[in-house]
Design a protein around this motif. Structure first.
Motif, mmCIF file in Angstrom:
data_model
loop_
_atom_site.group_PDB
_atom_site.id
_atom_site.type_symbol
_atom_site.label_atom_id
_atom_site.label_comp_id
_atom_site.label_asym_id
_atom_site.label_seq_id
_atom_site.Cartn_x
_atom_site.Cartn_y
_atom_site.Cartn_z
ATOM 1 N N ASP A 204 0.818 -1.214 0.000
ATOM 2 C CA ASP A 204 0.000 0.000 0.000
ATOM 3 C C ASP A 204 0.850 1.262 0.000
ATOM 4 N N ARG A 205 2.045 1.182 0.561
ATOM 5 C CA ARG A 205 2.966 2.327 0.505
ATOM 6 C C ARG A 205 3.678 2.385 -0.847
ATOM 7 N N ALA A 206 3.894 1.219 -1.435
ATOM 8 C CA ALA A 206 4.619 1.171 -2.705
ATOM 9 C C ALA A 206 3.792 1.728 -3.858
ATOM 10 N N VAL A 207 2.485 1.519 -3.832
ATOM 11 C CA VAL A 207 1.644 1.972 -4.945
ATOM 12 C C VAL A 207 1.692 3.490 -5.118
ATOM 13 N N PRO A 208 1.493 4.300 -4.073
ATOM 14 C CA PRO A 208 1.615 5.753 -4.267
ATOM 15 C C PRO A 208 3.027 6.183 -4.670
ATOM 16 N N ALA A 209 4.039 5.489 -4.178
ATOM 17 C CA ALA A 209 5.416 5.829 -4.559
ATOM 18 C C ALA A 209 5.631 5.569 -6.047
ATOM 19 N N ALA A 210 5.111 4.462 -6.548
ATOM 20 C CA ALA A 210 5.226 4.167 -7.973
ATOM 21 C C ALA A 210 4.451 5.183 -8.804
ATOM 22 N N SER A 211 3.269 5.582 -8.316
ATOM 23 C CA SER A 211 2.460 6.571 -9.028
ATOM 24 C C SER A 211 3.149 7.926 -9.080
ATOM 25 N N ALA A 212 3.868 8.278 -8.030
ATOM 26 C CA ALA A 212 4.589 9.554 -8.020
ATOM 27 C C ALA A 212 5.721 9.552 -9.035
ATOM 28 N N ALA A 213 6.376 8.404 -9.197
ATOM 29 C CA ALA A 213 7.467 8.306 -10.162
ATOM 30 C C ALA A 213 6.947 8.155 -11.587
ATOM 31 N N TRP A 214 5.791 7.515 -11.733
ATOM 32 C CA TRP A 214 5.208 7.269 -13.055
ATOM 33 C C TRP A 214 3.863 8.007 -13.133
ATOM 34 N N PRO A 215 3.874 9.290 -13.487
ATOM 35 C CA PRO A 215 2.644 10.089 -13.482
ATOM 36 C C PRO A 215 1.802 9.871 -14.733
ATOM 37 N N ARG A 216 1.542 8.633 -15.044
ATOM 38 C CA ARG A 216 0.711 8.258 -16.177
ATOM 39 C C ARG A 216 -0.412 7.358 -15.657
ATOM 40 N N PRO A 217 -1.522 7.276 -16.385
ATOM 41 C CA PRO A 217 -2.629 6.438 -15.903
ATOM 42 C C PRO A 217 -2.222 4.967 -15.787
ATOM 43 N N TRP A 218 -2.595 4.361 -14.688
ATOM 44 C CA TRP A 218 -2.474 2.909 -14.514
ATOM 45 C C TRP A 218 -3.480 2.499 -13.448
ATOM 46 N N ALA A 219 -3.612 1.226 -13.202
ATOM 47 C CA ALA A 219 -4.684 0.738 -12.324
ATOM 48 C C ALA A 219 -4.563 1.253 -10.896
ATOM 49 N N ALA B 62 12.111 3.317 -6.758
ATOM 50 C CA ALA B 62 12.206 2.758 -5.406
ATOM 51 C C ALA B 62 13.074 3.612 -4.490
ATOM 52 N N TYR B 63 14.156 4.181 -5.032
ATOM 53 C CA TYR B 63 15.067 5.005 -4.229
ATOM 54 C C TYR B 63 14.654 6.480 -4.200
ATOM 55 N N ARG B 64 13.777 6.867 -5.113
ATOM 56 C CA ARG B 64 13.405 8.270 -5.290
ATOM 57 C C ARG B 64 12.883 8.875 -3.979
ATOM 58 N N GLY B 65 13.442 10.012 -3.630
ATOM 59 C CA GLY B 65 13.004 10.704 -2.425
ATOM 60 C C GLY B 65 13.545 10.129 -1.138
ATOM 61 N N GLY B 66 14.342 9.077 -1.217
ATOM 62 C CA GLY B 66 14.893 8.457 -0.022
ATOM 63 C C GLY B 66 16.309 8.931 0.252
ATOM 64 N N PRO B 67 16.883 8.491 1.352
ATOM 65 C CA PRO B 67 18.208 8.974 1.757
ATOM 66 C C PRO B 67 19.384 8.215 1.145
ATOM 67 N N THR B 68 19.108 7.161 0.352
ATOM 68 C CA THR B 68 20.189 6.323 -0.160
ATOM 69 C C THR B 68 21.056 7.088 -1.152
ATOM 70 N N THR B 69 22.352 7.128 -0.899
ATOM 71 C CA THR B 69 23.294 7.777 -1.809
ATOM 72 C C THR B 69 23.767 6.782 -2.860
ATOM 73 N N PRO B 70 24.353 7.252 -3.977
ATOM 74 C CA PRO B 70 24.890 6.313 -4.960
ATOM 75 C C PRO B 70 25.896 5.340 -4.357
ATOM 76 N N GLY B 71 26.737 5.811 -3.473
ATOM 77 C CA GLY B 71 27.714 4.926 -2.854
ATOM 78 C C GLY B 71 27.059 3.849 -2.017
#
Length: 370
Positions: free
Chosen positions: A154-169, A264-273
């Motif tokens: 349920d947390r992943a669905v809004p995160a995916a929608s924020a990254a992919w701002p196109r219509p989906w289910a 998945a990493y968008r908006g999170g604290p994970t650095t490239p390293g």
């Protein structure tokens, strides 16, 4: 009336009787009875599906093979998960029927030889509904485990929608089999192919009506992850669900896998390293990749360090595009790459060729991972 005329008028009646006799041969009648029994069986989903929101449950009979009072039927099972499948899902089945005094009954309903089972073929199924998710758990999965996965989905669905701002289910079906071995059965593979993975997504790429994807959780690999790892894994897989209609066989794997990791990493604290340790080790050895990850680099079952570098490199390529050209440009590139040659998509979405993108990516790797 003349005798000859009587004979002429009797011929049509005789012909009708002969044709009717042919149509009602015992063998054909028995096959019709078998098909009717399958149709009756279709009207009510098996008890083991209790609680699973199925509709349009039906078997399309392909062949009937009888041997006395036993019949084997090959059929295509069609069904929908209510509220999740925009089109019917399918599964090849083999039904065994037994006849008694002309009455046929289904004695067994199993996957056709060589066909992966459905989750309910493996035993009782537990059902947990989330706000954006439907979680189906195999035998041995606790309700607490399934509720935790539903909450994460349920947390992943809004995160995916924020990254992919196109219509989906905006909803997802998650299968949680009872073990790694059971997961491999569902996917038609071997346990070793999925060992260490948190989850995978099944589905058909391309636009058009298709059943909802299934995110299949590896209960062993997922169980070893911490909270952040579970969030990243499920957001990655849900992003594949969100982008499925805009993904084609020509979409480069570095773009589809990299985009899912970027979401998945968008908006999170994970650095490239932190997120690319294997690639970081290579860059610090002076081994900067010469090209963006090739399709074969994403194959499982080989060098795990090379596989990690491929995924990490794909993520950082998408991270670079979002940072330098903008998130909308990354989404535009993704859509174009499904319907246009990659050089054309890069030029139209980013105004750069592959060599230019590769050079910018290499420079970013040296900057981010040194």
């Amino acid at each position: 009336m003349l005798p000859g005329r009587r004979l002429v008028r009797a011929l049509p009646l005789l012909l009708c009787l002969l044709l009717a006799g042919c149509a009602l041969r015992p063998a054909d009648t028995a096959e019709q009875d078998v098909r009717r029994a399958v149709a009756d069986w279709s009207r009510t989903p098996p008890e083991r599906l209790a609680g699973i929101p199925v509709e349009d449950w039906a078997y399309e009979v392909a062949s009937v093979r009888r041997d006395g009072v036993r019949a084997l039927v090959r059929a295509e099972l069609r069904y929908r998960l209510t509220g999740y499948d925009p089109a019917q899902a399918g599964s090849a089945r083999e039904l065994e029927l037994h006849g008694d005094g002309g009455t046929w009954r289904v004695a067994a309903d199993r996957p056709a030889p060589g066909t992966p089972p459905q989750l309910w073929d493996q035993g009782p199924v537990s059902v947990v509904r989330g706000t954006h998710s439907l979680v189906l758990g195999g035998s041995g999965q606790s309700e607490d485990t399934l509720r935790g996965i539903a909450a994460e989905a349920d947390r992943a669905v809004p995160a995916a929608s924020a990254a992919w701002p196109r219509p989906w289910a905006g909803r997802v079906v998650v299968l949680v089999p009872g073990s790694l071995a059971r997961m491999a059965e569902l996917l038609g593979g071997t346990a070793d192919a999925y060992r260490g993975m948190g989850a995978v997504t099944t589905g058909r790429v391309g636009a058009g009506p298709a059943p909802a994807d299934r995110v299949v959780v590896n209960p062993e690999g997922y169980g070893e992850l911490g909270e952040a790892g579970r969030r990243i894994v499920l957001t990655h897989e849900v992003t594949h669900v969100a982008t499925r209609a805009a993904t084609s066989a020509t979409t480069p794997l570095w773009l589809s896998e990299g985009f899912a990791d970027w979401a998945a990493y968008r908006g999170g604290p994970t650095t490239p390293g932190q997120g690319a340790p294997a690639l970081g080790r290579a860059v610090r050895r002076g081994e900067v990749p010469a090209e963006l990850p090739a399709t074969e680099a994403f194959a499982f079952g080989g060098d795990s360090e090379a596989l990690a570098r491929a995924y990490e490199g794909a993520w950082l390529a998408c991270r670079l595009i979002a940072a330098e050209w903008g998130e909308e440009a990354l989404v535009d590139l993704y859509e174009r790459a499904a319907r246009e040659p990659l050089p054309t998509a890069l030029d139209e979405a980013l105004g750069v060729d592959r060599a230019g993108l590769t050079k910018a990516w290499q420079e970013a790797l040296r900057d981010w991972l040194r």
